[in-house]
Design a protein around this motif. Sequence first.
Motif, PDB file in Angstrom:
ATOM      1  N   TYR A 289       2.332   1.778  -3.341  1.00 51.34           N
ATOM      2  CA  TYR A 289       1.553   2.244  -4.581  1.00 51.34           C
ATOM      3  C   TYR A 289       1.112   3.405  -4.453  1.00 51.34           C
ATOM      4  CZ  TYR A 289      -3.330   2.501  -6.302  1.00 51.34           C
ATOM      5  OH  TYR A 289      -4.400   2.795  -7.219  1.00 51.34           O
ATOM      6  N   HIS A 290       0.981   4.069  -3.026  1.00 55.61           N
ATOM      7  CA  HIS A 290       0.553   5.369  -2.712  1.00 55.61           C
ATOM      8  C   HIS A 290       1.738   6.545  -3.132  1.00 55.61           C
ATOM      9  CE1 HIS A 290      -3.523   5.286  -1.643  1.00 55.61           C
ATOM     10  NE2 HIS A 290      -3.221   3.963  -1.016  1.00 55.61           N
ATOM     11  N   LYS A 291       2.790   5.908  -2.822  1.00 59.94           N
ATOM     12  CA  LYS A 291       4.303   6.531  -3.150  1.00 59.94           C
ATOM     13  C   LYS A 291       4.258   6.962  -4.585  1.00 59.94           C
ATOM     14  CE  LYS A 291       9.324   6.511  -2.597  1.00 59.94           C
ATOM     15  NZ  LYS A 291      10.038   5.433  -2.221  1.00 59.94           N
ATOM     16  N   HIS A 292       3.790   6.370  -5.342  1.00 63.75           N
ATOM     17  CA  HIS A 292       3.853   6.479  -6.702  1.00 63.75           C
ATOM     18  C   HIS A 292       3.032   7.834  -7.214  1.00 63.75           C
ATOM     19  CE1 HIS A 292       6.291   2.992  -7.488  1.00 63.75           C
ATOM     20  NE2 HIS A 292       5.594   2.276  -7.931  1.00 63.75           N
ATOM     21  N   PHE A 293       2.131   7.939  -6.356  1.00 62.61           N
ATOM     22  CA  PHE A 293       1.034   9.182  -6.750  1.00 62.61           C
ATOM     23  C   PHE A 293       1.519  10.525  -6.101  1.00 62.61           C
ATOM     24  CE2 PHE A 293      -1.715   5.458  -7.254  1.00 62.61           C
ATOM     25  CZ  PHE A 293      -2.142   5.700  -8.533  1.00 62.61           C
ATOM     26  N   MET A 294       2.505  10.480  -5.038  1.00 68.26           N
ATOM     27  CA  MET A 294       2.903  11.367  -4.222  1.00 68.26           C
ATOM     28  C   MET A 294       4.189  12.172  -4.711  1.00 68.26           C
ATOM     29  SD  MET A 294       1.821  10.264  -0.480  1.00 68.26           S
ATOM     30  CE  MET A 294       1.833  12.070   0.143  1.00 68.26           C
TER      31      MET A 294
ATOM     32  N   THR B 159       0.836  -1.054   0.133  1.00 63.33           N
ATOM     33  CA  THR B 159      -0.098  -0.089  -0.053  1.00 63.33           C
ATOM     34  C   THR B 159       0.788   1.445  -0.092  1.00 63.33           C
ATOM     35  OG1 THR B 159      -1.760  -1.160   1.361  1.00 63.33           O
ATOM     36  CG2 THR B 159      -1.807   1.236   1.165  1.00 63.33           C
ATOM     37  N   VAL B 160       1.996   1.420   0.700  1.00 64.17           N
ATOM     38  CA  VAL B 160       2.580   2.547   0.847  1.00 64.17           C
ATOM     39  C   VAL B 160       3.542   2.775  -0.670  1.00 64.17           C
ATOM     40  CG1 VAL B 160       4.807   3.471   1.812  1.00 64.17           C
ATOM     41  CG2 VAL B 160       3.028   2.421   3.365  1.00 64.17           C
TER      42      VAL B 160
END
Length: 95
Positions: free
Chosen positions: A89-94, A86-87
């Motif tokens: 995955y979300h790191k790519h958007f940030m 999850t981290v």
Amino acid sequence: MRGGHERIFTTMLHGAVSLTDNNLFLQSEFKDGEDLLSYSFTSYPYDRIQSFLDDKVTLQKIAENGRKKVIEKHTWLARAKKIIETVIYHKHFMA
């Protein structure tokens, strides 16, 4: 309530059949009578529980099914892997 307690998973991991109260999370992850045994605080099914206690073959199958599901998705290691996924995955958007 929407969660599972570590004690439920630990008993299943060690090959026991968990008898637990029911909630939305447990319903979505496990099948009553196949992976664990559930009950409601408003109606305690003594006869149903006794029938499972009298049927050792089915009880053993429930224990095996529950253990398999816990190993797949509900150990601390499985939870840690999911958190890392999850981290990442979300790191790519940030970025």
